[in-house]
Scaffold this motif. Sequence first.
Motif, PDB file in Angstrom:
ATOM      1  N   VAL A  38       0.848  -1.190   0.000  1.00  0.00           N
ATOM      2  CA  VAL A  38       0.000   0.000   0.000  1.00  0.00           C
ATOM      3  C   VAL A  38       0.882   1.238   0.000  1.00  0.00           C
ATOM      4  O   VAL A  38       1.859   1.308   0.751  1.00  0.00           O
ATOM      5  N   ASN A  41       0.169   5.704   4.198  1.00  0.00           N
ATOM      6  CA  ASN A  41      -0.058   5.091   5.511  1.00  0.00           C
ATOM      7  C   ASN A  41      -1.521   5.160   5.931  1.00  0.00           C
ATOM      8  O   ASN A  41      -1.965   4.352   6.744  1.00  0.00           O
ATOM      9  N   GLY A  44      -2.860   2.263   4.207  1.00  0.00           N
ATOM     10  CA  GLY A  44      -2.196   1.118   4.813  1.00  0.00           C
ATOM     11  C   GLY A  44      -2.905   0.668   6.080  1.00  0.00           C
ATOM     12  O   GLY A  44      -3.093  -0.534   6.312  1.00  0.00           O
ATOM     13  N   THR A  59       3.358  -1.163   4.024  1.00  0.00           N
ATOM     14  CA  THR A  59       3.038   0.232   3.722  1.00  0.00           C
ATOM     15  C   THR A  59       4.307   0.973   3.328  1.00  0.00           C
ATOM     16  O   THR A  59       5.314   0.917   4.045  1.00  0.00           O
TER      17      THR A  59
END
Length: 354
Positions: A38, A41, A44, A59
Motif C-alpha cells: 500500500v 499510511n 495502509g 506500507t
Amino acid sequence: MRTISSKLLLLLAAFLFVLTACGGNDTSTDSEPATVVVTTNILGDVVRQVVGDQVNVETIMPTGTDPHVFQASAKQVDLMMNADLLISNGEGFEERLLDILSSAKKDGVPVFEAMSHVRTIEFGEDDHAGHDDHDDHDDHDDHDDHDDHDDHDDHDDHDDHAGHDHSGVDPHFFTDPLQMVEVVEALVDFTIANVSGIDADQLRASGDTYVQQLEDLHDEIQEMFEAVPAGKRVLVTNHEVFNYFAQQYDFKIVGTVIPSLSTTDSASAKQLTELMEVIESNHVPAIFADVASSDKLAVMIAEELGDIGVVNLYSESLGEAGSGASTYLDMLKTNYERIASALAAEGHDHDHDH
C-alpha cells in the motif's frame, strides 16, 4: 528370513528423502500469505484493519510523510513491483510514485486505485458552498446503493476562493469517512478476485465490521459539529485538502494558503494578500495547517493579522503512536474535534496547536 539388500535400502532412503523434501516445500508455499503493498499510511491502516489477518501488508510511506513529495527507495520500488496486490490512492496523489505504479500495472501486478471508487470532486470548477446534493449520505445505512460512481460531476456549486487557478480531480477523498466506505467495499471485492488463498466470507465479514465503524464515526462527527453554527462553518486550510469533508458536513472553504491540490505548489504575494482579506472579511478564527508539511506561511499570516490561531491537523498522513492520529479512524476524530473546538470557541484567542 529374507533381508533387504543395502542397495534397496539406499534407494528407499533416497525416495523417502525426495518425498519429504517435496512435501515440505509444498507446505511452505501454501502457508505463505500474499503480500499486499500500500502506498500511503492512511490506506495502509485501512487495509490492515480489513484484510491484515489474511495477508502480509506492507506500507510504503511512513507516518508524518507528505505524500506529494515522497520518493521511494530502491527496496520499496522492488516491493511494489513484486506485490501480489498493489493499492494506491490514485489521481496523482502519490506524485513521485506515478511511474512506478504505471510500470507495476504494465508488468501484471493487480493495482487497486481508491479514487476509482469514490464520488469525485473537480477542483477549480466548483465553490465550497451549497452542497445540497449530499444529503443522501445522511441515510448512510443504504451505502449499497452508491453504485453510480460516474454521476459525481454534479458538485458545481463551489465559489472560487482566493487564488484559484488550477483544476483537476481532488484526490483527498479520505477526509470523508463515507467515501472510505465505498473504497472498503470495492477493495473487498477486488482482493477476493485478485489474491489467491483468501477466505472470502471472512474478508467480507471483516469489511462489514470496518464499514460499520466508519458509519458510526460519521454519526459522531455530525454530533461534534452540532455545536458549530452555520455561520461559523468556514475554513482556511494549508492547501486544497478538505473539499470532501466540506461537502459532507456543510462547511465552506473560503481560502487556502497554497491554492492548489498539492503542497509542492506555492502562493504569490498577491494571493497571500487576497487570502488575508478573505480571512478578515469572513471573521475566520483559525488557519488549519498540516502536520506533514510546513506551516510557516500559515504562522506568518496569523502573526500579520493577529487575533487568529494556527491549528495543525493530520490531513494527509497518520501520526505516531500517542498522537491521537495513529489510525485512520483516530486521525479523523482528532482532526474534527480540533476543527469543532476552534470554530465553536467564543472569540479568536486560539493558540497554535501542534
